[in-house]
Scaffold this active site. Sequence first.
Site, PDB file in Angstrom:
ATOM      1  N   ARG A 247       0.870  -1.181   0.000  1.00  0.00           N
ATOM      2  CA  ARG A 247       0.000   0.000   0.000  1.00  0.00           C
ATOM      3  C   ARG A 247       0.904   1.227   0.000  1.00  0.00           C
ATOM      4  O   ARG A 247       1.539   1.541   1.006  1.00  0.00           O
ATOM      5  CB  ARG A 247      -0.901  -0.034   1.241  1.00  0.00           C
ATOM      6  N   HIS A 251      -3.204   4.379   4.976  1.00  0.00           N
ATOM      7  CA  HIS A 251      -4.282   3.380   5.106  1.00  0.00           C
ATOM      8  C   HIS A 251      -5.600   3.945   4.575  1.00  0.00           C
ATOM      9  O   HIS A 251      -6.337   3.289   3.861  1.00  0.00           O
ATOM     10  CB  HIS A 251      -4.443   2.981   6.575  1.00  0.00           C
ATOM     11  N   TYR A 260       4.450   5.665  11.473  1.00  0.00           N
ATOM     12  CA  TYR A 260       4.824   4.270  11.755  1.00  0.00           C
ATOM     13  C   TYR A 260       5.721   3.623  10.698  1.00  0.00           C
ATOM     14  O   TYR A 260       6.109   2.480  10.844  1.00  0.00           O
ATOM     15  CB  TYR A 260       3.579   3.402  11.992  1.00  0.00           C
TER      16      TYR A 260
END
Length: 348
Positions: A247, A251, A260
Amino acid sequence: MPTHEPAAADGAAVDLGGAPPERLRGLYRDMAVARALDGEAVALQRQGVFPAYVSLHGQEAAQVGSAAALDRELDFAFPTYREMAVALTMGVDMVGYMASHRALWHGGLYDPMASRFGPVNAVVGGPVPHAVGWALGERLRGGRGCAIAYFGDGASSEGDIHEAMNFAGVFGAPVVFFCQNNQWALSVPNEAQVAGGSIAARATGYGMPGATVDGNDAVAVHRAVSGALERARSGGGPSLIEALTYRIGPHSTSDDPGRYRGPEEERYWRGRDPIARLRAALEEAGHADSAFFDETDALARERAARIRDGVSAAPAPDGAEMFTRVYREPTEALRRQQRAWHEEAELS
Ligand SMILES: Cc1ncc(C[n+]2csc(CCOP(=O)(O)OP(=O)(O)O)c2C)c(N)n1
Ligand SMILES: [Mg+2]
């Protein structure tokens, strides 16, 4: 050094393997439209038209390659919230599909039965048992259709998935479990939740074959899913395919991946872009020239813009409809809420 470097997505040249050039160009076309439409959808969220959007950027090969292998007359796809390119490849009405992101109607305004593409499902793992149920029903009625269940690496940790796979294995249901391992479940990386390191390896425990495939190679994905469908259609039962992909974006439009993960990982995967890889292979094989790519990319942008305009201008449904499909016989509590809603709506 990227944190995630799955062996099966090593960025090697796409092996066209004698596939018909028109099919290969079709895969490219769908991927290009999906990329353009994805960009438009992110822009619509920024403009306040969509409350939120979940980008599939980077996963075009996994989605288009798998969906193109389906028989659109016989098979049925059970999507999550990220399968826009599957919908597109299956010929779903894309204004209707995008209506779910504008929150016009839960699950979208397209006809799932006619398009053989289920409603958008935000419950992680939720569509997978549905796919198994449909597949068993199809077999009981003597049909030749297969189900394909889409889910992510994060979903693979849900109980629903394990129950569904075991059930499918025991009963030999005609279903393809298609996991897009995009390395992240929101902010949780694979290594923090996939004990054993492989989702595909779990298949053995459910009595079915499991394989990993380079999920950024549309042709390899198409080949793997075609094989699994053939097996299911001929009575061989379910299979699990783990497509290794990434990805590229956040998100969702509400997420900040900088909290992160590092930019080097993203760069690594951008270097394995599924669209660029298919383009290079088509050029190398002489199946498409620069005129084809220019024309296709322009058509993709035009089509994406038409869908964007369509969904932006679509009329909102009557708000009262939110009460009409909850129960067949509405409860007294629901009637009360409906009356209160009407009074408030009239006052506003
Ligand atoms: C049952 C359930 N639990 C938690 C969530 C919240 N949630 C939304 S997306 C997500 C991560 C899913 O990751 P993955 O299955 O890898 O799919 P991806 O988003 O990477 O495509 C979570 C935990 C949810 N929607 N449903
Ligand atoms: Mg994931």
